[in-house]
Design a protein around this motif. Sequence first.
Motif, PDB file in Angstrom:
ATOM      1  N   GLU A   6       0.848  -1.197   0.000  1.00 46.00           N
ATOM      2  CA  GLU A   6       0.000   0.000   0.000  1.00 46.00           C
ATOM      3  C   GLU A   6       0.878   1.239   0.000  1.00 46.00           C
ATOM      4  O   GLU A   6       2.026   1.200   0.453  1.00 46.00           O
ATOM      5  N   GLU A  45      -2.954   5.925  -1.348  1.00 39.72           N
ATOM      6  CA  GLU A  45      -4.036   4.948  -1.513  1.00 39.72           C
ATOM      7  C   GLU A  45      -4.738   4.643  -0.201  1.00 39.72           C
ATOM      8  O   GLU A  45      -5.726   3.912  -0.188  1.00 39.72           O
ATOM      9  N   SER A  78      -8.405   4.782   0.040  1.00 41.98           N
ATOM     10  CA  SER A  78      -9.181   4.149  -1.045  1.00 41.98           C
ATOM     11  C   SER A  78      -9.669   2.779  -0.631  1.00 41.98           C
ATOM     12  O   SER A  78      -9.197   2.211   0.323  1.00 41.98           O
TER      13      SER A  78
END
Length: 284
Positions: free
Chosen positions: A277, A281, A284
């Motif tokens: 990750e 992000e 998200s």
Amino acid sequence: MHFQWYPGHMTKAKRMMQENIKLIDIVVELVDARVPFSSKNPDIDELAKNKYRLILLNKTDLADREATDRWEAYFKSQGFAVAKVNSQKGTGVKAVNGVIQEACKEKIERDRRRGIKNRPIRAMIVGIPNVGKSTFINSFAGKACAKTGNKPGVTKGKQWIKLNKNVELLDTPGILWPKFDDQNVGLRLALIGSIKDEIVNRSEMAIEFIDFLKESYPGLLAKRYEVNEDADRVAILEEIATNRKCLAKGGSYDLEKAAILLLDEFRSGKIGYITLELPEEKDS
């Protein structure tokens, strides 16, 4: 895949933190550099408010170096002190003492103005299971560390570890939060081994991981396993099973065995430097 896991001892560990936090100057939280957001326990932000904070990005030897630099910058922008370490090899561990001193410089200066000299910084080390907390403590403390025994207000059985004249450590068990609001967090923690393999479907996990690698690290699967990355994810796992001789009687694919091999090789860094990750992000 659905993740929901909160053993009773996790509740006990959280209560122990609440009881001991008032004795602490700085909370040192270990996160896994491959999943810095997913392995950071959101409960600790509430438990440790008004305390100095240090994030240790551990297992940097397994993570994507560029991604680790981005996470370091992100946490610093959020007001955390940050250090990058590899507890297994001891890389970066010696520098942590200086980072703790720098993070607590206001307190040290305040003590000095009050005439209090040489009072050690009291640090609590926290982290979810399998982020390498015990390895870090052993590496940080070294063989010469002196256990100073129980002190008033400390839960029975917990010991302070005197590292040097400047820092004392209080260890706590790893804790997880009650539920995963985001199932992707559960998946990432399962991939690094923070959730026991016995309670998850490893074949499904491996297939999700193959999807991730195809998108984020194209070429790694082909290089390591000589597979066609243009194939669909199940076909790729079948190819891995064939190429690595993960076959059942009669020559059929043993996808569970292939999945275990893939996950083990990710966790040991054999596939490559991988971060699951990125800071941008995380929402998200």
